[in-house]
Design a protein around this motif. Structure first.
Motif, short mmCIF file in Angstrom:
data_model
loop_
_atom_site.label_atom_id
_atom_site.label_comp_id
_atom_site.label_asym_id
_atom_site.label_seq_id
_atom_site.Cartn_x
_atom_site.Cartn_y
_atom_site.Cartn_z
N LYS A 1 0.84 -1.20 0.00
CA LYS A 1 0.00 0.00 0.00
C LYS A 1 0.88 1.26 0.00
N TYR A 2 1.93 1.25 0.78
CA TYR A 2 2.84 2.39 0.85
C TYR A 2 3.53 2.61 -0.50
N ALA A 3 3.95 1.50 -1.13
CA ALA A 3 4.63 1.61 -2.43
C ALA A 3 3.69 2.14 -3.51
N LEU A 4 2.43 1.69 -3.51
CA LEU A 4 1.47 2.17 -4.50
C LEU A 4 1.18 3.66 -4.30
N GLU A 5 1.11 4.10 -3.06
CA GLU A 5 0.91 5.53 -2.80
C GLU A 5 2.11 6.34 -3.26
N LEU A 6 3.30 5.79 -3.08
CA LEU A 6 4.52 6.47 -3.54
C LEU A 6 4.53 6.60 -5.06
N ILE A 7 4.13 5.55 -5.75
CA ILE A 7 4.08 5.58 -7.21
C ILE A 7 3.04 6.59 -7.69
N SER A 8 1.88 6.61 -7.04
CA SER A 8 0.83 7.54 -7.43
C SER A 8 1.24 8.98 -7.18
N ASP A 9 1.83 9.26 -6.01
CA ASP A 9 2.24 10.62 -5.68
C ASP A 9 3.36 11.11 -6.61
N SER A 10 4.16 10.17 -7.14
CA SER A 10 5.23 10.54 -8.08
C SER A 10 4.70 10.69 -9.50
N ARG A 11 3.41 10.47 -9.69
CA ARG A 11 2.76 10.58 -11.00
C ARG A 11 3.36 9.61 -12.02
N LEU A 12 3.63 8.40 -11.54
CA LEU A 12 4.21 7.38 -12.41
C LEU A 12 3.30 6.15 -12.51
N SER A 13 2.01 6.34 -12.23
CA SER A 13 1.08 5.20 -12.29
C SER A 13 0.99 4.63 -13.70
N GLY A 14 1.13 5.49 -14.71
CA GLY A 14 1.06 5.02 -16.09
C GLY A 14 2.42 4.79 -16.72
N ALA A 15 3.49 4.89 -15.94
CA ALA A 15 4.83 4.72 -16.49
C ALA A 15 5.15 3.24 -16.68
N LYS A 16 6.08 2.97 -17.58
CA LYS A 16 6.49 1.61 -17.84
C LYS A 16 7.50 1.15 -16.80
N PRO A 17 7.28 -0.01 -16.17
CA PRO A 17 8.25 -0.49 -15.16
C PRO A 17 9.59 -0.85 -15.80
N VAL A 18 10.64 -0.85 -14.99
CA VAL A 18 11.98 -1.23 -15.45
C VAL A 18 12.45 -2.42 -14.63
N ASN A 19 13.43 -3.14 -15.17
CA ASN A 19 13.89 -4.38 -14.55
C ASN A 19 15.00 -4.18 -13.52
N THR A 20 15.68 -3.05 -13.56
CA THR A 20 16.79 -2.81 -12.65
C THR A 20 16.60 -1.48 -11.94
N PRO A 21 17.03 -1.37 -10.68
CA PRO A 21 16.85 -0.10 -9.95
C PRO A 21 17.76 1.01 -10.43
N LEU A 22 18.87 0.67 -11.10
CA LEU A 22 19.81 1.67 -11.57
C LEU A 22 20.42 1.18 -12.88
N LYS A 23 20.68 2.11 -13.79
CA LYS A 23 21.29 1.73 -15.05
C LYS A 23 22.69 1.16 -14.82
N ALA A 24 23.07 0.23 -15.67
CA ALA A 24 24.38 -0.41 -15.52
C ALA A 24 25.50 0.59 -15.77
N ASN A 25 26.56 0.48 -14.97
CA ASN A 25 27.78 1.28 -15.11
C ASN A 25 27.55 2.77 -14.94
N VAL A 26 26.50 3.15 -14.21
CA VAL A 26 26.22 4.56 -13.95
C VAL A 26 26.92 4.98 -12.67
N LYS A 27 27.67 6.08 -12.73
CA LYS A 27 28.34 6.63 -11.56
C LYS A 27 27.79 8.03 -11.31
N LEU A 28 26.87 8.16 -10.40
CA LEU A 28 26.29 9.46 -10.08
C LEU A 28 27.29 10.29 -9.29
N THR A 29 27.41 11.55 -9.64
CA THR A 29 28.39 12.42 -9.02
C THR A 29 27.80 13.80 -8.80
#
Length: 231
Positions: free
Chosen positions: A42-70
């Motif tokens: 329930k918490y996760a669904l509310e988070l998705i809805s509040d982020s306005r991503l209810s109609g977004a396509k899901p992805v298979n990985t939480p972060l892109k491969a070889n990405v180094k955020l800086t």
């Protein structure tokens, strides 16, 4: 013993027995013969809805491969990058805070949340995009959680690892461990350390020391619960 405790508490102040726990602070508790499943659907669904991503396509990985955020704008391979600051800092901080609470039952997102939480003061567009991608990853399976097995064994299993010089800003290493009580995951962590190690061997030893410290604490806790030294 449970009834005696309830009676003792009720004699001191009025209490109400609500029965078996089903939902508490955003955590759903589902019981079966195999064990207890904890999830935050329930918490996760509310988070998705509040982020306005209810109609977004899901992805298979939480972060892109070889990405180094800086936090810097310079890329030694591509030169100066075009990564403007994200203007709504409060929205970024709020989203990261909600993702941190979701890690209670989602150890699979702990590493990414640890990375994103480093930029809460001065987030950039790349950090915001990575946070939204994480929400899309959660959307793929919002009911995923932890299964606390009904097996009463007290055998501990621990796994630890580290990434040498993983942080592109400070060159500090990221260490992580998971600890299981037989088949049940009970403790995990992904954290950037405070020191800079000069060799990969030193990094592994530090990671192992962090995991051993947690194991020693858990062994003491199990001893208090079972009344004897656990196996």
């Amino acid at each position: 013993m449970i009834q005696e405790l309830k009676s003792s508490l009720h004699s001191k102040f009025k209490i109400k027995d609500l029965g078996n726990l089903k939902y508490f602070l955003g955590i759903e508790v589902l019981r079966s013969k195999t064990g207890i499943l904890l999830n935050q659907r329930k918490y996760a669904l509310e988070l998705i809805s509040d982020s306005r991503l209810s109609g977004a396509k899901p992805v298979n990985t939480p972060l892109k491969a070889n990405v180094k955020l800086t936090s810097v704008d310079y890329d030694e391979h591509a030169g100066i990058t075009n990564d403007p600051p994200y203007q709504d800092v409060t929205a970024y901080q709020r989203l990261i805070g909600r993702l941190l609470y979701l890690t209670i039952t989602r150890p699979d997102i702990s590493f990414v949340v640890q990375v994103l939480s480093q930029f809460t003061q001065f987030p950039k567009m790349s950090h915001w995009d990575a946070a939204l991608r994480l929400v899309r990853y959660i959307k793929k399976c919002p009911s995923q959680g932890l299964l606390i097995s009904s097996n009463s064994s007290t055998t501990l299993q621990a796994y630890c690892d580290s990434d040498w010089a993983a942080c592109p800003n400070t060159r500090r290493f990221v260490t992580g461990y998971v600890i299981k009580l037989r088949q049940s995951l009970i403790s995990w962590k992904s954290k950037k350390q405070q020191t800079v190690s000069r060799s990969s061997a030193e990094v592994e030893y530090r990671s192992m020391a962090t995991a051993v410290s947690e194991i020693v604490w858990l062994l003491g806790l199990l001893k208090d619960l079972y009344g004897h030294d656990p196996i």
